[in-house]
Structures are given as C-alpha cells and as structure tokens.
Design a protein around this motif. Structure first.
Motif, PDB file in Angstrom:
ATOM      1  N   THR A 164       0.793  -1.236   0.000  1.00  0.00           N
ATOM      2  CA  THR A 164       0.000   0.000   0.000  1.00  0.00           C
ATOM      3  C   THR A 164       0.824   1.285   0.000  1.00  0.00           C
ATOM      4  N   GLY A 165       2.094   1.198  -0.360  1.00  0.00           N
ATOM      5  CA  GLY A 165       2.850   2.430  -0.547  1.00  0.00           C
ATOM      6  C   GLY A 165       3.773   2.809   0.591  1.00  0.00           C
ATOM      7  N   GLU A 166       4.109   4.072   0.643  1.00  0.00           N
ATOM      8  CA  GLU A 166       5.153   4.592   1.531  1.00  0.00           C
ATOM      9  C   GLU A 166       4.894   4.294   3.002  1.00  0.00           C
ATOM     10  N   TYR A 167       3.642   4.348   3.428  1.00  0.00           N
ATOM     11  CA  TYR A 167       3.327   4.171   4.844  1.00  0.00           C
ATOM     12  C   TYR A 167       2.726   2.784   5.124  1.00  0.00           C
ATOM     13  N   ALA A 168       3.171   1.810   4.364  1.00  0.00           N
ATOM     14  CA  ALA A 168       2.623   0.455   4.490  1.00  0.00           C
ATOM     15  C   ALA A 168       2.704  -0.071   5.913  1.00  0.00           C
ATOM     16  N   GLY A 169       3.767   0.300   6.634  1.00  0.00           N
ATOM     17  CA  GLY A 169       3.962  -0.216   7.992  1.00  0.00           C
ATOM     18  C   GLY A 169       2.836   0.140   8.945  1.00  0.00           C
ATOM     19  N   THR A 170       2.143   1.258   8.688  1.00  0.00           N
ATOM     20  CA  THR A 170       1.026   1.669   9.553  1.00  0.00           C
ATOM     21  C   THR A 170      -0.295   1.714   8.782  1.00  0.00           C
ATOM     22  N   ASN A 171      -0.333   1.063   7.664  1.00  0.00           N
ATOM     23  CA  ASN A 171      -1.515   1.143   6.797  1.00  0.00           C
ATOM     24  C   ASN A 171      -2.517   0.009   6.993  1.00  0.00           C
ATOM     25  N   CYS A 172      -2.559  -0.572   8.194  1.00  0.00           N
ATOM     26  CA  CYS A 172      -3.582  -1.605   8.414  1.00  0.00           C
ATOM     27  C   CYS A 172      -4.982  -0.997   8.294  1.00  0.00           C
ATOM     28  N   THR A 191      -8.281   3.025  -3.204  1.00  0.00           N
ATOM     29  CA  THR A 191      -7.098   2.276  -2.778  1.00  0.00           C
ATOM     30  C   THR A 191      -6.659   2.736  -1.394  1.00  0.00           C
ATOM     31  N   ALA A 192      -5.890   1.900  -0.727  1.00  0.00           N
ATOM     32  CA  ALA A 192      -5.362   2.250   0.588  1.00  0.00           C
ATOM     33  C   ALA A 192      -4.464   3.478   0.507  1.00  0.00           C
ATOM     34  N   LYS A 193      -3.690   3.560  -0.545  1.00  0.00           N
ATOM     35  CA  LYS A 193      -2.799   4.722  -0.727  1.00  0.00           C
ATOM     36  C   LYS A 193      -3.613   5.999  -0.851  1.00  0.00           C
ATOM     37  N   GLU A 194      -4.674   5.948  -1.626  1.00  0.00           N
ATOM     38  CA  GLU A 194      -5.563   7.101  -1.786  1.00  0.00           C
ATOM     39  C   GLU A 194      -6.214   7.456  -0.459  1.00  0.00           C
ATOM     40  N   ALA A 195      -6.653   6.445   0.284  1.00  0.00           N
ATOM     41  CA  ALA A 195      -7.294   6.676   1.578  1.00  0.00           C
ATOM     42  C   ALA A 195      -6.339   7.380   2.529  1.00  0.00           C
ATOM     43  N   ARG A 196      -5.089   6.975   2.540  1.00  0.00           N
ATOM     44  CA  ARG A 196      -4.072   7.612   3.387  1.00  0.00           C
ATOM     45  C   ARG A 196      -3.911   9.078   3.017  1.00  0.00           C
ATOM     46  N   TYR A 200      -5.150  12.005   6.953  1.00  0.00           N
ATOM     47  CA  TYR A 200      -3.834  11.789   7.564  1.00  0.00           C
ATOM     48  C   TYR A 200      -2.809  11.413   6.501  1.00  0.00           C
ATOM     49  N   GLY A 201      -2.229  12.386   5.861  1.00  0.00           N
ATOM     50  CA  GLY A 201      -1.272  12.138   4.796  1.00  0.00           C
ATOM     51  C   GLY A 201       0.070  11.662   5.274  1.00  0.00           C
ATOM     52  N   ASP A 202       0.280  11.630   6.617  1.00  0.00           N
ATOM     53  CA  ASP A 202       1.555  11.133   7.124  1.00  0.00           C
ATOM     54  C   ASP A 202       1.408   9.674   7.539  1.00  0.00           C
ATOM     55  N   ASP A 203       2.345   9.214   8.371  1.00  0.00           N
ATOM     56  CA  ASP A 203       2.329   7.782   8.728  1.00  0.00           C
ATOM     57  C   ASP A 203       1.601   7.503  10.037  1.00  0.00           C
ATOM     58  N   GLY A 204       0.752   8.423  10.476  1.00  0.00           N
ATOM     59  CA  GLY A 204       0.043   8.218  11.732  1.00  0.00           C
ATOM     60  C   GLY A 204      -0.954   7.076  11.668  1.00  0.00           C
TER      61      GLY A 204
END
Length: 335
Positions: A164-172, A191-196, A200-204
C-alpha cells in the motif's frame, strides 16, 4: 396302438409346453426382476454414500440420471459415481465441493440399469443432514466443524498492507478500508494509498472513525458500535455483515508462521492493529472468528495464498483484544 402314440405325443407336447412356460417365468424372474437397494451407508465424515443392490447393475447414463441428490431448495448437487468391482455397490459423493454444513439433503434412487435388464420397482427416497464436517488438518484447529458462517465473496478482495505504498507499515487501517470497499462493490476503485492521502497524509495510525469517514465518501453503509461482545458479533455476522475491529494484536495467541497453519496470529507485532471479521466457525466446541488480517507482508501458506487470508482467531481473544484497545467495532452492511 395309434391312439396310444397320439396320447403319448400329446402328453409330451403338454409337458414340453409346461417346461417352456416355467422357463419363461424363470427367465422373467432372473432377468427382469425389480432391483432393490439392500443397504444405504454413509462411509465417511463427508457423508460419502454407499448403495448396495441385490443384483449386478450397470453404471450408465440411465443410472446416473436416475440417482440424484437435491438440497433443501431442490437444487441438484453434481455427483461423482464409482461402481465397485462386485458391480453391486455404488459409491456416490459430491463432484466438486463438500456438502454445506447444516444443510438438509434428499437422496433419490429413481432408476437403475441392471446388468440383466432389471430396474427399480419402487423409487427410494432418503433424507440426511450435514451436522458436522472434518477440518483440514493443516489448519491446526481441531477435528470437526459444527457451525459456520462465512460472509465471503466469490471474487478476490483481500489487500496486503505491504503493497500500500510509503506508509505500508502503519496502513492496516487504509488497507482494511480498501478491503471493505471491495467487499461491498467488486468494482470499487478506491485504494489504501488514496485513503491515506485523503485522511492523515503522514504515517500516523488511524482510528475507526477515520475508516468510517473514508467509507462515507463512497456511500458505503456502516456504523460504529461500542461495547464489543462475542454474542453481538456472532449476531451481526449471521445477518450477513462484516466487522472491522481495532485490537491489541498481542492478545491474540501467536503461532509461528513456519507452521503454515491458519490458526492464531502469525507475526510479532503486538500493538494496535485493524482486522476484518467476516465470519465464524465452531470447531470441537471452540468458537473462532474468521478474519482477513492485512498484515501478511508476503507470508504465504503452502498453497501460495497470503497468510492474512482466512485466519482463525479465538473469539474470546478477539473480544478481549478489542476491549483493551478501543472497544468499538465498525459494522458494514452488504450492498
């Protein structure tokens, strides 16, 4: 003398005629006598059926058409037939998939082709129920399923958060949001990337409310419910819904992924995490929730499918893991 010979001939002719009649009767009894089902047996836990006849039969198209099984809606079940070497024992089982748990079925033996031209005199009907089914040993759950609800789809809707992209580690959370969208609508384009990026465009980390806000943009019916309980979750699932929960992952028992089983948590992460509960099963009196866990990170079962697909977590552990983390669930209705 001629009279005696004539009487003798008549006697012989009468005797011969009687013999012919007896032979004809014997022929009819032997060759055209009705076939009977002597015994019906269920020879394994999958309800494979054994039919034993009182004479040799032929496994031809007439026999296959004359023996059938229907479910409670009258739908014919595709069957596989095997005639044993003795030509009197016929083995019948579903062709492509097992019977459905809890379903009632009717076996009808309506017409059977005998080797000597016989046939069934009276159709035989027998009903049976599937009260339990064996569990695949590789799942690690136990022996028998006695109850099951699975609100799955006939298409692929799982999302591995690793993709799911750059923030995959917190993208559950975003990965779960995408799965929900796909579950509701096979053609869902989010998509999950779009949702992020939208929230919250960061990794929160996300909250349940963030996921609901995202789903609202697509008019997906959902509602947040507090005070998570096992009984309420089972009721929601029976009504055809799926559930999103935020849990403390460490409350779910760990099972090393090298075991390649479907049971328990397969990763070391123990903090907050989102999962989707899409059903439940009862195995040997233990209730498990059937889960789509987005935290696969490319780990697979022996068949190559991702390990987050169809995980089974103990229901009591899931409820506890929810209560210690957030004690809310998101109920998602089918479209």
């Amino acid at each position: 003398m001629k009279k005696k010979l004539g009487l003798w001939r008549k006697t012989l002719l009468g005797f011969a005629f009687l013999v012919l009649i007896l032979l004809a009767i014997g022929f009819k009894i032997y060759f055209v006598a009705p076939i009977k089902v002597e015994k019906v047996s269920y020879i394994d836990d999958y309800k494979t059926i054994s039919l034993e006849f009182d004479t040799d039969i032929i496994l031809d198209s007439k026999t296959k058409e004359g023996i059938y099984i229907t479910d409670s809606k009258g739908v014919h079940i595709p069957l596989s037939f095997h005639l044993n070497e003795n030509s009197r024992t016929l083995i019948i089982k579903p062709f492509d998939k097992p019977y459905s748990l809890g379903q009632n079925y009717i076996l009808m033996v309506n017409e059977v082709q005998g080797r000597w031209f016989g046939n069934i005199k009276e159709p035989m009907l027998q009903s049976f129920n599937i009260s339990k089914l064996p569990v695949d040993e590789s799942y690690g759950l136990g022996k028998f399923i006695t109850e099951k609800v699975d609100n799955d789809k006939d298409y692929y809707w799982y999302v591995d958060q690793a993709t799911t992209g750059e923030y995959a580690g917190t993208n559950c959370g975003p990965a779960s949001a995408e799965m929900i969208g796909k579950w509701v609508d096979e053609n869902f384009k989010g998509t999950a990337k779009e949702a992020r990026e939208l929230d919250y465009g960061d990794d929160g980390g996300w909250y349940t409310e963030n996921i609901k806000n995202y789903l609202d943009k697509f008019n997906i019916k959902s509602k947040i419910i507090s005070n998570v309980t096992k009984s309420s979750m089972i009721s929601y699932l029976k009504n055809g819904n799926i559930l999103l929960l935020g849990i403390k992952a460490g409350e779910i028992s760990f099972n090393d992924p090298s075991n390649k089983q479907h049971k328990d948590r397969f990763y070391w992460v123990s903090a907050g995490h989102f999962i989707i509960v899409k059903g439940y099963i009862v195995v040997d009196k233990v209730i498990y929730f059937e889960v789509y866990d987005p935290n696969s990170w490319y780990e697979t079962y022996d068949d190559g499918s991702l390990m987050g697909i169809n995980r089974y977590y103990k229901a009591d552990e899931v409820v506890k893991a929810s209560k210690v983390w957030y004690d809310k669930l998101l109920l998602v209705e089918p479209n």
